[in-house]
Scaffold this active site. Structure first.
Site, PDB file in Angstrom:
ATOM      1  N   ASP A  95      -1.744  -2.010  10.176  1.00  0.00           N
ATOM      2  CA  ASP A  95      -1.935  -1.997   8.716  1.00  0.00           C
ATOM      3  C   ASP A  95      -2.588  -3.286   8.200  1.00  0.00           C
ATOM      4  O   ASP A  95      -2.957  -3.367   7.026  1.00  0.00           O
ATOM      5  CB  ASP A  95      -0.584  -1.832   7.992  1.00  0.00           C
ATOM      6  CG  ASP A  95      -0.064  -0.406   8.078  1.00  0.00           C
ATOM      7  OD1 ASP A  95      -0.855   0.505   8.384  1.00  0.00           O
ATOM      8  OD2 ASP A  95       1.141  -0.207   7.838  1.00  0.00           O
ATOM      9  N   LYS A 151       0.857  -1.208   0.000  1.00  0.00           N
ATOM     10  CA  LYS A 151       0.000   0.000   0.000  1.00  0.00           C
ATOM     11  C   LYS A 151       0.883   1.245   0.000  1.00  0.00           C
ATOM     12  O   LYS A 151       2.049   1.197   0.400  1.00  0.00           O
ATOM     13  CB  LYS A 151      -0.939   0.028   1.212  1.00  0.00           C
ATOM     14  CG  LYS A 151      -0.257   0.065   2.597  1.00  0.00           C
ATOM     15  CD  LYS A 151       0.121   1.442   3.110  1.00  0.00           C
ATOM     16  CE  LYS A 151       0.943   1.381   4.382  1.00  0.00           C
ATOM     17  NZ  LYS A 151       1.673   2.544   4.740  1.00  0.00           N
TER      18      LYS A 151
END
Ligand code: ATP
Length: 319
Positions: free
Chosen positions: A152, A13
């Protein structure tokens, strides 16, 4: 009993914005950030070999990077341990009894880079064992487990549900299967949003940056500008590039750019080469990314960046 295997892509990401809004009661920083999945990924293969004679779960991890831990310090291994704790046992109520989980990680995402590589490997193992053990956990249930591994991980779970063809069938009507989200709280409260379609160049300076140190450091510096995430979300909805650019702000840069000249150099060089001018550090760094107008531009800038940083890549966002 026959072993069963699943192959998943564990995507990285980037943060299109990252704001820190003080401290929460639990001592963690309160964040508000836009997380966007990208195509750069690790390949994670998980094999489950059940055994009638054994109780308990053995975990074996292999990877193409010699310097990565292969034991409980690896987030993928930790994910298998967590699933074992939650769902295995010798009583009739447990989903699985004994057997071996074999995990192989072909690592492409740079390590300790601000790209959530380890978190994504952990998320892939949660998805894999959910399938191999026929647990039928929803994305939301997997995210609750994932948050125990790292902040995350839930976003990686949502992204993988949207981007792995062999997972999609189970989740095609679940709005949590998404490529981009607004993350609040400690980063684990996630709202799916419309993402960005863009080619990208990524470049990681050859330095190690500790996430904990960056978050500590941010409390000691002035933050002159915060992203307007509401405006960013509106701009993403209609792909208004100028507003997107204006709000691509990562407040952690206020600490890292002062402390690590290599990040400044990398950011300036990409800024000079990137026609869009949209260049930002991802997460707590040190990777810097730039939005490119075409794959050709991304490849060209990558070639220039490879002269300084051997961990430079051209890729694109997922959608
Ligand atoms: P985030 O953006 O979520 O903070 P990151 O990209 O900064 O993550 P990782 O690549 O996840 O950082 O690695 C951070 C640390 O975690 C490294 O020191 C590494 O040794 C350890 N680690 C544990 N498991 C893994 C894994 N599967 N892949 C990469 N690193 C791992």
């Amino acid at each position: 009993m026959n072993p069963k295997q699943i192959e998943l892509k564990a995507f990285a990401k980037i943060n299109l914005s990252l704001d820190v809004q003080g401290l929460l009661d639990n001592g963690f920083h309160k964040v508000e950030m836009v997380m966007q999945q990208i195509l750069l990924c690790d390949d994670v293969s998980v094999c489950w070999a059940p055994s009638e004679y054994k109780s308990g779960i053995d975990i074996l991890l292999s990877t193409n990077k010699y310097y990565l831990p292969k034991d409980a310090r690896n987030l993928a291994y930790k994910a298998a341990l967590l699933m074992g704790d939650e769902f295995s046992g010798s009583d009739g109520a447990a989903w699985v009894s004994g057997g071996t989980v074999k995990i192989d990680i072909k690592k492409r995402i740079p390590v300790a880079a601000g790209l959530a590589g380890g978190s994504s490997d952990g998320a892939a193992v949660l998805h894999a064992l959910n399938r191999l053990w026929n647990l039928n956990l929803s994305i939301s249930e997997l995210c609750i487990l994932g948050a125990k591994l790292g902040s995350d991980v839930p976003f990686c779970i949502m992204g993988q549900a949207a981007a792995n063809h062999n997972l999609m069938t189970g989740y095609k009507d679940d709005p949590l299967a998404c490529h981009c989200a607004l993350a609040t709280g400690t980063g684990t409260e996630l709202r799916p949003i419309k993402g960005l379609k863009s080619h990208l160049v990524l470049s990681k300076p050859p330095i190690a940056v500790s996430t904990a140190q960056v978050y500590k450091g941010i409390d000691t510096v002035e933050i002159p500008a915060h992203p307007d995430n509401d405006a960013l979300l509106d701009a993403l909805e209609i792909n208004h590039r100028e507003t997107i650019k204006k709000n691509m702000v990562n407040v952690l840069e206020n600490f890292t750019l002062k402390s690590y000249p290599m990040i400044v150099y990398t950011k300036n060089k990409i800024q000079y080469l990137c026609k869009s001018g949209c260049v930002l550090m991802s997460g707590s760094g040190p990777t810097v990314f730039g939005l490119c107008d075409s794959m050709k531009e991304a490849k060209y800038i990558c070639k220039q960046m490879l002269k300084d940083n051997k961990e430079s890549y051209w890729t694109r966002t997922t959608w």
